[in-house]
Design a protein around this motif. Structure first.
Motif, PDB file in Angstrom:
ATOM      1  N   ARG A 535       0.834  -1.202   0.000  1.00  0.00           N
ATOM      2  CA  ARG A 535       0.000   0.000   0.000  1.00  0.00           C
ATOM      3  C   ARG A 535       0.872   1.256   0.000  1.00  0.00           C
ATOM      4  NH1 ARG A 535      -5.143   1.010   3.966  1.00  0.00           N
ATOM      5  NH2 ARG A 535      -3.563   1.140   5.610  1.00  0.00           N
ATOM      6  N   GLU A 536       2.013   1.191   0.696  1.00  0.00           N
ATOM      7  CA  GLU A 536       2.936   2.333   0.704  1.00  0.00           C
ATOM      8  C   GLU A 536       3.534   2.547  -0.688  1.00  0.00           C
ATOM      9  OE1 GLU A 536       4.765   5.615   2.266  1.00  0.00           O
ATOM     10  OE2 GLU A 536       3.244   4.332   3.190  1.00  0.00           O
ATOM     11  N   VAL A 537       3.870   1.443  -1.373  1.00  0.00           N
ATOM     12  CA  VAL A 537       4.367   1.556  -2.751  1.00  0.00           C
ATOM     13  C   VAL A 537       3.304   2.193  -3.639  1.00  0.00           C
ATOM     14  CG1 VAL A 537       5.082   0.225  -4.792  1.00  0.00           C
ATOM     15  CG2 VAL A 537       5.930  -0.409  -2.519  1.00  0.00           C
ATOM     16  N   ARG A 538       2.074   1.736  -3.480  1.00  0.00           N
ATOM     17  CA  ARG A 538       0.967   2.297  -4.274  1.00  0.00           C
ATOM     18  C   ARG A 538       0.803   3.791  -3.999  1.00  0.00           C
ATOM     19  NH1 ARG A 538      -5.103   0.177  -3.215  1.00  0.00           N
ATOM     20  NH2 ARG A 538      -4.707   1.259  -1.242  1.00  0.00           N
ATOM     21  N   ARG A 539       0.893   4.180  -2.733  1.00  0.00           N
ATOM     22  CA  ARG A 539       0.721   5.586  -2.375  1.00  0.00           C
ATOM     23  C   ARG A 539       1.799   6.449  -3.044  1.00  0.00           C
ATOM     24  NH1 ARG A 539       1.117   5.053   2.843  1.00  0.00           N
ATOM     25  NH2 ARG A 539      -1.117   4.750   3.185  1.00  0.00           N
ATOM     26  N   ASN A 540       3.034   5.974  -3.032  1.00  0.00           N
ATOM     27  CA  ASN A 540       4.125   6.747  -3.634  1.00  0.00           C
ATOM     28  C   ASN A 540       3.979   6.847  -5.154  1.00  0.00           C
ATOM     29  OD1 ASN A 540       5.330   7.171  -1.132  1.00  0.00           O
ATOM     30  ND2 ASN A 540       6.564   5.304  -1.261  1.00  0.00           N
ATOM     31  N   LEU A 541       3.595   5.742  -5.779  1.00  0.00           N
ATOM     32  CA  LEU A 541       3.390   5.759  -7.231  1.00  0.00           C
ATOM     33  C   LEU A 541       2.243   6.688  -7.608  1.00  0.00           C
ATOM     34  CD1 LEU A 541       3.812   1.957  -8.066  1.00  0.00           C
ATOM     35  CD2 LEU A 541       5.368   3.810  -8.714  1.00  0.00           C
ATOM     36  N   LEU A 551      -6.503   3.779  -8.352  1.00  0.00           N
ATOM     37  CA  LEU A 551      -6.387   3.606  -9.804  1.00  0.00           C
ATOM     38  C   LEU A 551      -5.102   2.880 -10.185  1.00  0.00           C
ATOM     39  CD1 LEU A 551      -7.756   6.961 -11.288  1.00  0.00           C
ATOM     40  CD2 LEU A 551      -8.927   4.767 -11.026  1.00  0.00           C
ATOM     41  N   ILE A 552      -4.139   2.816  -9.261  1.00  0.00           N
ATOM     42  CA  ILE A 552      -2.943   1.988  -9.505  1.00  0.00           C
ATOM     43  C   ILE A 552      -3.377   0.519  -9.427  1.00  0.00           C
ATOM     44  CG2 ILE A 552      -0.621   1.407  -8.713  1.00  0.00           C
ATOM     45  CD1 ILE A 552      -0.685   4.249  -9.618  1.00  0.00           C
ATOM     46  N   PHE A 553      -3.787   0.095  -8.236  1.00  0.00           N
ATOM     47  CA  PHE A 553      -4.390  -1.221  -8.028  1.00  0.00           C
ATOM     48  C   PHE A 553      -5.392  -1.097  -6.888  1.00  0.00           C
ATOM     49  CE2 PHE A 553      -0.182  -2.894  -9.657  1.00  0.00           C
ATOM     50  CZ  PHE A 553      -0.696  -3.384 -10.855  1.00  0.00           C
ATOM     51  N   SER A 554      -6.435  -1.894  -6.922  1.00  0.00           N
ATOM     52  CA  SER A 554      -7.437  -1.875  -5.854  1.00  0.00           C
ATOM     53  C   SER A 554      -6.892  -2.569  -4.612  1.00  0.00           C
ATOM     54  CB  SER A 554      -8.711  -2.587  -6.306  1.00  0.00           C
ATOM     55  OG  SER A 554      -8.486  -3.987  -6.407  1.00  0.00           O
ATOM     56  N   ASP A 555      -7.552  -2.346  -3.476  1.00  0.00           N
ATOM     57  CA  ASP A 555      -7.176  -3.060  -2.251  1.00  0.00           C
ATOM     58  C   ASP A 555      -7.257  -4.566  -2.449  1.00  0.00           C
ATOM     59  OD1 ASP A 555      -6.854  -0.644  -1.006  1.00  0.00           O
ATOM     60  OD2 ASP A 555      -8.287  -1.015   0.610  1.00  0.00           O
ATOM     61  N   HIS A 589       7.974  -2.084  -9.631  1.00  0.00           N
ATOM     62  CA  HIS A 589       7.997  -1.492  -8.290  1.00  0.00           C
ATOM     63  C   HIS A 589       7.434  -2.462  -7.247  1.00  0.00           C
ATOM     64  CE1 HIS A 589       8.958   2.523  -9.901  1.00  0.00           C
ATOM     65  NE2 HIS A 589       8.122   2.235 -10.878  1.00  0.00           N
ATOM     66  N   PHE A 590       6.344  -3.130  -7.599  1.00  0.00           N
ATOM     67  CA  PHE A 590       5.718  -4.050  -6.649  1.00  0.00           C
ATOM     68  C   PHE A 590       6.543  -5.331  -6.500  1.00  0.00           C
ATOM     69  CE2 PHE A 590       2.268  -1.214  -7.673  1.00  0.00           C
ATOM     70  CZ  PHE A 590       1.664  -1.029  -6.442  1.00  0.00           C
ATOM     71  N   LEU A 591       7.119  -5.813  -7.601  1.00  0.00           N
ATOM     72  CA  LEU A 591       7.960  -7.006  -7.504  1.00  0.00           C
ATOM     73  C   LEU A 591       9.179  -6.749  -6.623  1.00  0.00           C
ATOM     74  CD1 LEU A 591       7.805  -8.281 -11.198  1.00  0.00           C
ATOM     75  CD2 LEU A 591       6.857  -9.423  -9.177  1.00  0.00           C
ATOM     76  N   GLN A 592       9.782  -5.557  -6.755  1.00  0.00           N
ATOM     77  CA  GLN A 592      10.944  -5.225  -5.929  1.00  0.00           C
ATOM     78  C   GLN A 592      10.554  -5.150  -4.457  1.00  0.00           C
ATOM     79  OE1 GLN A 592      14.235  -4.979  -6.702  1.00  0.00           O
ATOM     80  NE2 GLN A 592      14.458  -4.831  -4.472  1.00  0.00           N
ATOM     81  N   ALA A 593       9.379  -4.570  -4.179  1.00  0.00           N
ATOM     82  CA  ALA A 593       8.926  -4.463  -2.789  1.00  0.00           C
ATOM     83  C   ALA A 593       8.678  -5.842  -2.196  1.00  0.00           C
ATOM     84  CB  ALA A 593       7.656  -3.619  -2.720  1.00  0.00           C
ATOM     85  N   ILE A 594       8.094  -6.745  -2.979  1.00  0.00           N
ATOM     86  CA  ILE A 594       7.827  -8.108  -2.488  1.00  0.00           C
ATOM     87  C   ILE A 594       9.141  -8.839  -2.223  1.00  0.00           C
ATOM     88  CG2 ILE A 594       6.881 -10.356  -3.157  1.00  0.00           C
ATOM     89  CD1 ILE A 594       4.719  -8.748  -4.738  1.00  0.00           C
TER      90      ILE A 594
END
Length: 743
Positions: A535-541, A551-555, A589-594
């Motif tokens: 969620r933090e990655v989504r917020r920054n993007l 609009l990036i990805f839903s919960d 971005h999400f793959l790196q965070a995971i």
């Protein structure tokens, strides 16, 4: 155009493997050039029914929408997934609208959103003919019907579309329209023979709860405290209610804003924008709010007062859980709310119809039948099973076999040829000697007098239950006559049993209702620390892209991502909601965070941490959020007080340095403790203060409130000094350390 083409577009742009029920049938209907009426609940995927044709048919889909904010929201969302869309409405400057018009003329747009005023303006039809229009989609189509709950006169002119563009299909879409409104919509739009597609109104992810309307503000604060960092809407009846409640929630430490028509346009836009972008989590609003918002991660909706009808209620609760994740809804009800609304409606347009609908809303609030069954049956969806996700199902009432009683009621309606209202049906059942009954020959029907052993009052209660359970419905357009629903046949002819609640039980349970429903916990969430990281990655993007986070990805997509923890692009592409464009734009971005999160996790050979994971994750999350707010210079004021107190300053020193009242700093600390921040709150309660307050709470009726508690202590403990802020401190302590209940 083929179903395979539609499915390919669905996966490419939206990241879903298959359509929801009815969507593909509607799309194929449009492919064939046919008109249609679509009734699909909020969050059910109506937009996909015209967005997929826009991507797969030659030409442009023109979408008529009454809501400027919705246009912008949808266009932003479509642009984010690589679909060329734009809008034309009164909010644009000349150069902006000219650029959109040029893009349309050049054939660069898949979708063009327009307001009804723009569509019907002079020369606009000629402009549209410069390119091929493959479909007209009329969103919020219930606005065309005076029978609907949101009638808009400008919509009545849309009938011109079918005359001017005879070969272009028209698709009318709405989330809330009863049987009568749907029929009127088709007539008004000039498509009386259009096929109607009615999707299921069942939203099983939404919990449904009704509570008595006492101490609403205190209940709301407790409700929100159980749902930290979740976005929600509180619907209020008046502007004053929105402002007072928002003030109350801010005093309690929550990021809440008021929204109503009395605010300036700039202020309303700011509140809405901050809510969409997760800068404001809570909005206290009149019913206008949310109509134009496609925000998918609203986790709860509260009605401070009862809505005027079930259409409004269903549409408003439908703004929660649009992503499919579990979400909560809460309705406060009191008889005073009902009488206030009744006075507002009386004397207005269609008053008889609107009052009848208000009565159905009241029956819903007072009923002890499964609430989801009532809603679904209201929208003509035959549903005979209890849902298990409402307050009535959580605390089921004592029921009895009411089959014979139901057969009498349904039989009298049938034998009177479905030509009378509820009052007359009951009088016939009870064998009334009214002159008009004898004049019409109703005393000759077989069921005359079959229910004389029961009072009119009780019969009214049981008829209400039969309506709520979907065995009868009220024909509002025909003088509120009772009609048999399809389910009635199963009772009269197929041996189906009917369970009812005795009226005496209803009365007895109402006294216990608040205490029982107040104990319901928030809906469980499938979320952990990785979800918070994502969620933090989504917020920054979202900040970088200047678009709302959802609009990036839903919960729901983030929850699935956190559960499966994909490590490759192929694995990430299999997560529902991850389409090609978003994968290419955001996937790395999400793959790196995971990967980083997984690498940091302890292996199975390491010692188990002594701090419970949920506590550790909560503290880390709060720390990150506090740091994030501090970096933006907007740390909540109560947390500033908390930090200074933890650094060794006394509440009175803090008050002096910050220019606050000492009582305010104590309230700040009570709020911080209530949110889970750790310190010895007992140190702020001198001597026997907590014991005195606990004792007073046991003896003072709720109606006497805080003043009564202080009066009790002053009377029984002369010389004992207790202030209002002491009550706040004890309340915060008892929320986390409740007294044991008597066995």
């Amino acid at each position: 155009m083929t179903p395979e083409l539609a499915r390919t577009a669905l996966k490419k742009y939206f990241g879903y493997d298959d359509f929801r029920p009815q969507q593909l049938s509607i799309i194929e209907h449009v492919y064939a050039g046919n008109d249609g009426i679509v009734l699909m609940p909020t969050g059910g995927g109506k937009s996909m029914c015209f967005q997929i044709p826009a991507m797969t048919m030659p030409g442009t889909v023109v979408v008529v929408s009454p809501l400027i904010s919705l246009m912008k929201d949808q266009v932003d969302g479509l642009t984010a997934v690589g679909i060329r869309a734009a809008y034309l409405n009164s909010s644009q400057r000349g150069n902006e609208s000219h650029a959109v018009e040029q893009a349309y003329e050049n054939g660069e747009l898949h979708l063009l959103y327009v307001s009804p005023e723009k569509l019907l303006s002079n020369g606009f039809f000629s402009f549209l003919r410069r390119r091929r229009v493959c479909l007209f989609a009329i969103d919020e189509a219930h606005c065309i019907s005076a029978w609907g709950h949101d009638f808009r006169p400008e919509y009545t002119m849309l009938k011109q579309l079918k005359t001017a563009f005879q070969d272009v299909p028209v698709l009318a879409l709405t989330a809330t329209a009863d049987r009568l409104t749907r029929r009127d919509m088709a007539e008004q739009l000039g498509i009386p023979d259009a096929k109607q597609f009615i999707a299921s109104f069942n939203r099983p992810n939404l919990s449904l709860e009704v509570r008595p309307g006492q101490k609403r503000r205190e209940q709301i604060v407790r409700f929100i405290r159980e749902r930290p960092e979740q976005a929600g809407i509180v619907y209020c009846l008046s502007r004053k209610q929105t402002e007072n409640l928002a003030d109350k929630l801010r005093e309690a430490g929550y990021n809440a804003e008021a929204y109503h028509a009395g605010l300036s346009a700039d202020r309303r836009a700011k509140v809405q924008s901050d809510f969409i972008n997760d800068k404001t989590l809570i909005v206290c609003a009149t019913i206008a709010f949310g109509m134009g918002i496609d925000k998918s991660n609203v986790r709860w909706v509260i009605h401070y007062t009862m809505p005027k009808n079930l259409e409004n209620y269903y549409q408003e609760i439908g703004r929660a859980g649009r992503d499919g994740s579990k979400s909560d809804t809460l309705l406060f009800y009191s008889y005073n709310d009902y009488t206030t609304l009744k006075d507002m409606i009386s004397g207005g347009g269609n008053a008889d119809i609107q009052l009848a609908k208000l009565d159905r809303m009241k029956e819903y609030a007072e009923s002890l039948a499964c609430r989801r069954r009532i809603l679904l049956n209201y929208f003509s969806e035959d549903h005979s099973d209890d849902c298990g996700n409402c307050d009535v199902c959580a605390n089921p009432p004592e029921r009895f076999d009411g089959t014979v009683l139901a057969q009498k009621a349904l039989s009298v309606v049938a034998r009177l040829r479905q030509s009378v209202g509820q009052g007359m049906a009951i009088d016939v059942l009870r064998g009334s000697g009214r002159q008009d009954i004898r004049k019409n020959g109703y005393d000759q029907v077989k069921t005359y007098g079959a229910g004389r052993d029961m009072s009119s009052y009780d019969w009214n209660q049981y008829f209400g239950q039969l309506i709520s359970l979907g065995y009868l419905y009220v024909a509002h357009e025909d003088y509120n006559k009772l009609r048999l629903a399809p389910a009635a046949r199963r009772v009269l002819f197929d041996g189906e049993t009917v369970e009812l609640v005795k009226f005496q039980i209803i009365k007895d349970r109402k006294k216990q209702e608040e205490s029982k429903t107040a104990k319901r916990a928030a809906a469980p969430r499938s979320r952990g620390n990785l979800f918070e990281v994502l969620r933090e990655v989504r917020r920054n993007l979202a900040r970088e892209a200047a678009i709302p986070p959802y609009l990036i990805f839903s919960d729901k997509t983030l929850e699935e991502m956190a559960a499966s923890a994909p490590r490759t692009e192929l694995a990430l592409s299999r997560v529902s909601g991850v389409g090609e464009v978003k994968l290419a734009r955001f996937g790395a971005h999400f793959l790196q965070a995971i990967k980083s999160f997984s690498d940091e996790q302890p292996t199975s050979t390491q010692a188990t941490p002594t701090i419970p994971p949920s506590t550790r994750e909560g503290d880390l999350r709060k720390a990150r959020q506090a740091e994030d707010r501090a970096s933006r210079g907007d740390t909540p004021t109560h947390l500033v007080t908390y930090r200074q107190y933890m650094a060794g300053a006394s509440p009175r020193d803090i008050a002096r340095k910050r220019g606050l009242k000492a009582t305010t700093t104590y309230s700040h600390l009570a709020q911080a403790y209530g949110e889970g921040h750790e310190f010895k709150i007992e140190d702020l309660l001198p001597g026997e203060t907590m014991n005195w307050i606990d004792e007073a709470m046991r003896h003072v009726p709720d109606a006497e409130g805080r003043r009564g508690i202080l009066a009790y202590i002053a009377e029984h403990y002369p010389g004992g000094t207790v202030a209002y802020y002491h009550l706040d401190l004890v309340a915060a302590y008892r929320d986390r350390h409740p007294l044991p209940t008597a066995s």
